[in-house]
Design an enzyme around this catalytic site. Structure first.
Site, PDB file in Angstrom:
ATOM      1  CD  GLU A  81      37.058 -39.651  14.132  1.00  0.00           C
ATOM      2  OE1 GLU A  81      38.135 -39.192  13.699  1.00  0.00           O
ATOM      3  OE2 GLU A  81      36.941 -40.128  15.275  1.00  0.00           O
ATOM      4  CG  ASP A 128      32.689 -36.330   5.995  1.00  0.00           C
ATOM      5  OD1 ASP A 128      32.402 -35.634   5.008  1.00  0.00           O
ATOM      6  OD2 ASP A 128      33.254 -37.435   5.894  1.00  0.00           O
ATOM      7  CE1 TYR A 151      29.522 -38.289   6.258  1.00  0.00           C
ATOM      8  CE2 TYR A 151      28.477 -38.655   8.388  1.00  0.00           C
ATOM      9  CZ  TYR A 151      29.612 -38.556   7.610  1.00  0.00           C
ATOM     10  OH  TYR A 151      30.861 -38.717   8.183  1.00  0.00           O
ATOM     11  CD  GLU A 168      36.343 -35.474   6.746  1.00  0.00           C
ATOM     12  OE1 GLU A 168      36.762 -36.631   6.640  1.00  0.00           O
ATOM     13  OE2 GLU A 168      35.401 -35.152   7.494  1.00  0.00           O
ATOM     14  CG  HIS A 214      24.120 -37.726  10.832  1.00  0.00           C
ATOM     15  ND1 HIS A 214      24.595 -36.439  10.828  1.00  0.00           N
ATOM     16  CD2 HIS A 214      25.119 -38.489  11.347  1.00  0.00           C
ATOM     17  CE1 HIS A 214      25.820 -36.418  11.325  1.00  0.00           C
ATOM     18  NE2 HIS A 214      26.148 -37.645  11.653  1.00  0.00           N
ATOM     19  NE  ARG A 223      31.936 -41.748   8.128  1.00  0.00           N
ATOM     20  CZ  ARG A 223      32.595 -41.622   6.976  1.00  0.00           C
ATOM     21  NH1 ARG A 223      32.717 -42.663   6.182  1.00  0.00           N
ATOM     22  NH2 ARG A 223      33.140 -40.470   6.632  1.00  0.00           N
TER      23      ARG A 223
END
Length: 708
Positions: A87, A83, A296, A7, A341, A298
């Site tokens: 999304e 990612d 990560y 991304e 995650h 988020r």
């Protein structure tokens, strides 16, 4: 050649340096597609045909798509490495669709930290695109598009509000409801009584805590005076208790807790924290080597990998000793938590803050240190304090006092600087049963305080605790509310504007279900269940749409339209009353007959009394720009003199304009030349080199329908 598509351009550089020859890494720069803004109601969704979405390539991504198509044509194999969230999965899906890659065979790489080890592991274990995650994201996007476009449309028509949304409107209600609580709050009086007591050697201060075995409550001065009159001159030490209290460390960070703590410690906005964390995740050069410093960012899981826990355990043993070794601390589950995650943690326990300090700027270093030390502290033993509590009794009144001494620092060895400093209170050595003399009594009047306004950190906490939004939406939601002037940030406190309160009032009256926290949280659960294959997205969309359109039609019919406020002057162009309107850049005065009459009154700049321009002698005026207010010449653009509000001249370095030898003369001023320029949006155009003195812009020749 193998092509990897990520991304972020920054991440593509980091990964490219890991892989070297034989690989090419390119960035999609986020989503390449979005729902179209045309069709019925401009939704880009066919609500009458199974909610079929119509995707279009974003205009600003056309050149990116062209570059990617060329690269795909030359590649032997293509990997999609967007990612690791919904999304990212949707972006991978649209990349495959637009680039004509086979969904059943195209390899999808998933890694949660930008390190060579994690990338190698992902290349060894590729998967395919998870279409259930894509469906979940698409369903969310469709619902958000319908609610966002239709609610914004009716609010704009009826009350001139600029936007509404499934999550943002509920969050706005949090702020508005809190302000109502504050305005309705009535302070209640209460009193406290403390005293100084002593023997031959010691003096101790204690607070009145109970009477005849029950907690005491003092409502007014009369009660306080009565209690004072009943207190004896001597008190007996009726109880002395000693205990060891252990305080365990908090879990490692998730998105919401990181944003809360960064606001509390450094006053970082949620947007700033998200931006810095993104940079730390994507990679920063450490001693010439690109390195992703954190996992990560988020996430809503506090889970840590076994590999990290083992590395951290060895680090703690070597640097602090076995007494400091604890266990993994997990938070209690909250609503709609995903466990895909890990928590936010450092990618390498050996990359201590001191080792990377020279490679980071101040903000990056502060946030990385916070993340590193919180993750390490979560695996350490608890802090131990020795607590002594003494009670003094006289005439059935009990005064209490406590003292605390730290006996083992535990996790605070590395995380203590982020916690409130506790004052060490060492009580004097007393003996149970001995008598102390009452030296003095202090009575204090207090009033209960209204609940505090939310700050950005507390608002994120509310979103997390109520299960609305997702880690990726916390910061954008608050930013949208600020940008749309629904709330204001006053010295860190979030306060609703009049327009924000009006928006909540109307939405609550006509769309009560969508302003309910439980509905919004349930919708998040439903979207999760689509990803898990438990719910059919078509049934969810049909149920939502059938209910929504009825509420919308009712609001369209019954919601009162608020007329614009007249300013007491008439339009010089058509004679109709001038009214106050709201636009993208704030309030302005315009004609009430718009769009039939497009007159707009230009605001007169405030003249600075007693000051003239040192360049031309004209009056100086107060103006506003991108960076706030400044003082400038009233004869702008003929004179471009500027200074700050405190009188410091502002100089702007002009970029040298390169004029090609064959550049034609400007047809308007005949002294400048026509050259190619670039707008702030990246679009090129032909204009005069004498700008701003000459503002000529060459218009593109309009094509006929046949030519098009």
């Amino acid at each position: 050649m193998k092509l990897i598509i990520v991304e972020s351009p920054h991440k593509s550089v980091t990964i490219g340096k890991f892989l070297g020859k034989g690989y090419k890494v390119l960035a999609s720069k986020g989503h390449i597609c979005d729902l179209a803004a045309n069709g019925k109601m401009g939704l880009g969704v066919d609500v009458e045909n199974n909610f079929a979405p119509r995707y279009v390539i974003s205009k600003d991504k056309e050149s990116v798509v062209k570059e990617l198509k060329n690269a795909v044509a030359k590649a032997d194999e293509v990997y999609l490495a967007t990612d690791p969230d919904r999304e990212g999965e949707a972006i991978a899906y649209h990349l495959a669709r637009v680039l004509k890659l086979d969904l059943s065979t195209t390899k999808r790489l998933e890694f949660h930290e930008v390190t060579k080890t994690a990338l190698s592991r992902a290349l060894e274990n590729p998967r395919t695109i998870d279409l259930r995650l894509v469906k979940s994201q698409e369903t969310r996007r469709i619902i958000d598009r319908i609610m966002g476009f239709r609610l914004s449309n009716i609010l704009q028509k009826k009350i001139k509000s600029r936007s509404a949304g499934r999550v943002q409107s509920v969050v706005l209600r949090f702020v508005v409801d809190r302000e109502k609580e504050i305005q309705a709050f009535v302070p209640v009086e209460y009193w406290t009584i403390s005293g100084l007591f002593s023997d031959a050697k010691n003096t101790v201060k204690a607070e009145l805590s109970s009477y005849k075995g029950k907690p005491i409550k003092i409502d007014n001065k009369e009660q306080a005076d009565k209690i004072e009159s009943e207190l004896p001159e001597e008190f007996v030490v009726s109880s002395i208790k000693n205990e060891i209290k252990t305080r365990e460390p908090r879990p490692p960070f998730i998105t919401s807790t990181l944003q809360q703590e960064a606001f509390s410690q450094f006053h970082f906005s949620t947007k700033k924290t998200a931006t810095i964390a993104q940079r730390l995740y994507e990679g920063i050069e450490i001693n010439g080597v690109p390195t992703g410093l954190i996992t990560y960012m988020r996430t809503d899981s506090t889970r840590l990998s076994d590999e990290f826990k083992n590395d951290a355990k060895n680090f703690i043993l070597q640097n602090f000793g076995s007494a400091y070794l604890g266990k993994a601390h997990m938070q209690k589950s909250t609503k709609n938590v995903q466990d895909a995650h890990e928590a936010i943690r450092p990618t390498d326990v050996l990359l201590t803050p001191s080792k990377v300090r020279d490679s980071l700027n101040k903000d990056e270093f502060q946030l990385y240190s916070l993340i590193y030390e919180r993750a390490m502290a979560s695996l350490m033993s608890g802090r131990k304090d020795s607590i002594t509590t003494i009670q003094l009794t006289g005439n059935d009144y009990v005064f209490s006092c406590s003292g605390s001494i730290n006996v083992f620092d535990g996790y605070t060895k590395i995380y203590g600087k982020y916690e409130e400093k506790e004052s060490k209170v060492q009580l004097p050595s007393l003996t149970q049963g001995e008598t102390l003399k009452k030296d003095s009594i202090e009575k204090l009047q207090h009033f209960t305080k209204a609940p505090a306004r939310y700050n950005e950190g507390k608002l994120v906490k509310m979103m997390q605790e109520n299960g609305i939004g997702r880690p990726s939406t916390y910061a954008p939601t608050i930013t949208n509310l600020l940008d749309h002037d629904y709330i204001e940030n006053q010295k860190g406190s979030l306060i609703p504007t009049d327009q924000g309160e009006l928006t909540v009032e109307k939405l609550t009256a006509y769309f009560p279900k969508y302003m309910d926290v439980s509905y919004t949280a349930q919708m998040e659960t439903n979207l999760d269940e689509i990803a898990e294959g438990k719910i059919d997205e078509q049934k969810l969309l049909e149920s939502f749409w059938n209910e929504f359109k009825e509420l919308y039609h009712n609001a369209e019919e019954k919601m009162e339209k608020i007329p614009p406020k007249e300013v007491g002057r008439n339009c010089p162009k058509c004679g109709a009353p001038l009214v106050l309107r709201k636009g993208k850049y704030g309030e302005f005065v315009g004609c009430s007959r718009y769009p039939d009459c497009d007159y707009i009154e230009k605001p007169k700049p405030e003249i600075i009394e007693g000051k003239v321009c040192p360049k031309c002698g004209k009056p100086l005026v107060k103006r506003s720009g991108k960076k706030g207010f400044f003082i400038g010449c009233s004869d702008y653009p003929r004179c471009n003199y500027m200074e700050t509000l405190d009188g410091t001249p502002i100089t702007i370095e002009k970029k040298e304009v390169v004029i090609p030898k064959d550049a034609p003369l400007c047809p308007r001023c005949h002294t400048g030349h026509l050259i190619e320029k670039k707008s702030r949006w990246g679009k090129t155009f032909i204009a005069c080199s004498n700008y701003p003195k000459c503002r000529y812009i060459q218009k593109d020749e309009k094509k006929t329908k046949k030519e098009k």
